[in-house]
Motif scaffolding. Structure first.
Motif, PDB file in Angstrom:
ATOM      1  N   ASP A  18       7.867   9.054 -54.215  1.00 36.48           N
ATOM      2  CA  ASP A  18       9.280   9.295 -54.915  1.00 36.48           C
ATOM      3  C   ASP A  18      10.205   9.702 -53.926  1.00 36.48           C
ATOM      4  O   ASP A  18      11.509   9.384 -54.225  1.00 36.48           O
ATOM      5  CB  ASP A  18       9.032  10.508 -55.812  1.00 36.48           C
ATOM      6  CG  ASP A  18       8.274  10.306 -57.009  1.00 36.48           C
ATOM      7  OD1 ASP A  18       7.851   9.052 -57.295  1.00 36.48           O
ATOM      8  OD2 ASP A  18       8.163  11.361 -57.993  1.00 36.48           O
ATOM      9  N   MET A  19       9.925   9.892 -52.865  1.00 31.86           N
ATOM     10  CA  MET A  19      10.955  10.070 -51.764  1.00 31.86           C
ATOM     11  C   MET A  19      11.712   8.907 -51.445  1.00 31.86           C
ATOM     12  O   MET A  19      12.773   8.730 -50.942  1.00 31.86           O
ATOM     13  CB  MET A  19      10.677  11.043 -50.234  1.00 31.86           C
ATOM     14  CG  MET A  19      10.265  12.379 -50.511  1.00 31.86           C
ATOM     15  SD  MET A  19      10.043  13.054 -49.057  1.00 31.86           S
ATOM     16  CE  MET A  19      11.942  12.877 -48.276  1.00 31.86           C
ATOM     17  N   ASN A  20      10.995   7.746 -51.405  1.00 34.31           N
ATOM     18  CA  ASN A  20      11.611   6.472 -51.212  1.00 34.31           C
ATOM     19  C   ASN A  20      12.262   6.421 -50.080  1.00 34.31           C
ATOM     20  O   ASN A  20      13.454   6.205 -49.880  1.00 34.31           O
ATOM     21  CB  ASN A  20      12.516   6.115 -52.369  1.00 34.31           C
ATOM     22  CG  ASN A  20      12.698   4.455 -52.388  1.00 34.31           C
ATOM     23  OD1 ASN A  20      12.137   3.737 -51.964  1.00 34.31           O
ATOM     24  ND2 ASN A  20      13.748   4.190 -52.794  1.00 34.31           N
ATOM     25  N   PHE A  21      11.713   6.397 -48.729  1.00 33.45           N
ATOM     26  CA  PHE A  21      12.320   6.807 -47.533  1.00 33.45           C
ATOM     27  C   PHE A  21      11.578   5.861 -46.425  1.00 33.45           C
ATOM     28  O   PHE A  21      10.701   6.409 -45.725  1.00 33.45           O
ATOM     29  CB  PHE A  21      12.190   8.388 -46.996  1.00 33.45           C
ATOM     30  CG  PHE A  21      13.058   8.724 -46.007  1.00 33.45           C
ATOM     31  CD1 PHE A  21      14.337   8.391 -45.800  1.00 33.45           C
ATOM     32  CD2 PHE A  21      12.398   9.489 -44.957  1.00 33.45           C
ATOM     33  CE1 PHE A  21      15.054   8.890 -44.832  1.00 33.45           C
ATOM     34  CE2 PHE A  21      13.134   9.802 -43.916  1.00 33.45           C
ATOM     35  CZ  PHE A  21      14.435   9.432 -44.017  1.00 33.45           C
ATOM     36  N   PRO A  22      12.120   4.898 -46.364  1.00 32.69           N
ATOM     37  CA  PRO A  22      11.355   3.596 -45.606  1.00 32.69           C
ATOM     38  C   PRO A  22      11.864   3.866 -44.060  1.00 32.69           C
ATOM     39  O   PRO A  22      12.825   4.788 -43.672  1.00 32.69           O
ATOM     40  CB  PRO A  22      12.000   2.219 -45.881  1.00 32.69           C
ATOM     41  CG  PRO A  22      12.597   2.520 -47.084  1.00 32.69           C
ATOM     42  CD  PRO A  22      12.887   3.992 -47.357  1.00 32.69           C
TER      43      PRO A  22
END
Length: 480
Positions: free
Chosen positions: A244-248
């Protein structure tokens, strides 16, 4: 009799002898609970006029105390810092760099172990053995203690959290979403363990046992899980919140080592498409602009961003002769970024007191404003000694000049039982009392790489790492 003999020595030699004796006495102390050590500055015998080699040795050895005497007494993990801090200071860097939303204000207590910092400490321990500061068997026992603790600690598909309670092995979360795996910090940890596996190759049962533990940790790390079935590599995964953080992990920054480790994995590797998709393919990878007459190949930060970008990965990866298929010369990148950072401090557009050709170095660390990723874009008049000192392999003349200034001229304010404190500001008359694992570690390791190339030789000689580099299109004189 002894007094008369000492009286015949030249004053500089006598002072140096006293300094060594004092340093040795401090180093030999064995505290059961390292956290009883004071955070305040402690006079430890600054001696002017040491040779370059003697000064480097002094700084390395004193700094190593942070990882040896300052480690967590239960687990042996490197403490995140010698004091406590609130999480929002760390996330200031994330927020400003990537525009992420605000995070909660978690307090990191005295048991907070740093996973990445522990990897740096493992590399520093190898240096300590090589230089005779500690015994080989003593070091192996400490590393086994750390490895055994981590085998039973919180871990998510083989990936460890950023911070961990050094007493219980439980994750210390940053935020409701960030309460699980951190693939970047894990890459630093395993880089250190792999170096240890290469160094401690004896037939002694303890060394054999340590190598088996490292193989377990290395083999279990599921780097490919963090792609989430895409051509991106995601920084975090949570058992409660998934991705859920969606942090590439975008480039250019301190995370190149993460892609190399992920590509090098013998059991769970990523494909080159992931590297192309979320690292070199990102808008933050290239630069190509010129600052102070110096070209900066990589990074979308003005004047290059904080200097730790060029230090964390290259504790193990040798930038000398390292190139990729795009024609990037990584030694040129590291050297030019460092020289630009220094040139900015010399220009000193904000007119901060103290900045000069010998007092420079902007990187992430403590300041009077809290934890800040200092850079030309985020300059508050605070110098981190680690920035210039850990750049020694790239800018030896300029870094040695800064090191002498920090030690000989600033020593009474910033030299302590754990080496240099994390930061200082002459302009604001502010001097940190803290030490951070991720700033202390590179001082020891990068000085050693400058002096002997020890960690570069160990890490770059690992077949898995060579395979990972080749897979991503890198060439190096060290790749067979």
């Amino acid at each position: 009799m002894k007094k008369r003999l000492l009286g015949t020595l030249p004053r500089t030699v006598l002072l140096a002898l006293v300094s060594v004796l004092c340093s040795s006495a401090l180093f030999s102390q064995t505290k059961t609970n390292s956290r009883t050590a004071p955070d305040s500055i402690v006079p430890v015998g600054v001696v002017k006029g040491l040779s370059d080699d003697a000064l480097l040795e002094t700084v390395q050895r004193q700094t190593f105390r942070f990882f040896w005497h300052g480690a967590h007494p239960v687990s042996g993990l490197a403490l995140e810092r010698s004091n406590t801090v609130k999480a929002e200071h760390y996330w200031d860097y994330i927020n400003e760099a990537w525009g992420e939303p605000n995070f909660s204000k978690t307090e990191f207590g005295p048991d907070a172990g740093a996973i990445g910092g522990t990897g740096f400490g493992i590399m520093a321990t190898i240096v300590a053995v090589e230089r005779g500061w500690i015994g080989r068997d003593t070091a192996v026992r400490r590393l086994i203690k750390i490895a055994d603790f981590l085998i039973n600690a919180d871990c998510y598909h083989g990936i460890y959290p950023h911070f961990m309670d050094g007493r219980t092995g439980k994750t210390i979360r940053f935020d409701r979403l960030d309460d699980g795996a951190d693939i970047v910090e894990t890459s630093y940890l395993i880089m250190g363990f792999l170096c240890a596996r290469e160094y401690f190759k004896g037939n002694d049962p303890r060394e054999v046992y340590l190598r088996k533990r490292v193989d377990q940790i290395w083999g279990a790390a599921n780097w490919n899980w963090h792609t989430n079935n895409s051509n991106k590599l995601f920084w975090h995964w949570s058992p409660n919140n998934d991705f859920d953080m969606n942090f590439p992990v975008w480039g250019w920054n301190e995370c190149l080592i993460t892609y190399i480790m992920a590509a090098a994995s013998p059991r769970h590797p990523i494909s080159k498409d992931v590297y192309n998709g979320s690292w070199v393919g990102s808008g933050g990878f290239r630069n190509g602009k010129t600052f102070y007459g110096i070209k900066l190949p990589l990074g979308n930060f003005t004047a290059g961003g904080p200097l730790f970008f060029e230090q964390y990965t290259f504790q193990g990866i040798d930038p000398n002769g390292l190139k990729d298929t795009l024609g990037i010369d990584y030694l040129e990148q590291a050297r030019n970024h460092t020289l630009i950072n220094r040139a900015y401090c010399m220009e000193n557009p904000k007119k901060f007191k103290g900045y000069s050709e010998k007092c420079w170095g902007l990187t992430a660390g403590d300041s009077y404003k809290g934890y800040v990723a200092h850079s030309p874009d985020e300059d508050f008049g605070v110098i981190q000694p680690t920035a210039a000192i850990s750049s020694m392999p790239y800018t030896p003349k300029e870094s040695m000049q800064a090191l002498r200034y920090f030690y000989e001229e600033m020593g009474d304010r910033i030299w302590s039982i754990y080496g240099f404190v994390d930061g200082f500001s002459i302009h604001h008359n502010w001097y940190a009392k803290s030490h951070l694992a991720i700033d202390q570690g590179p001082i020891i390791v990068m000085i050693e790489n400058y002096r002997t190339g020890l960690l570069w030789k160990l890490f770059m000689g690992i077949p898995d790492i060579q395979n990972g580099l080749k897979k991503l299109g890198f060439s190096s004189p060290r790749i067979k």
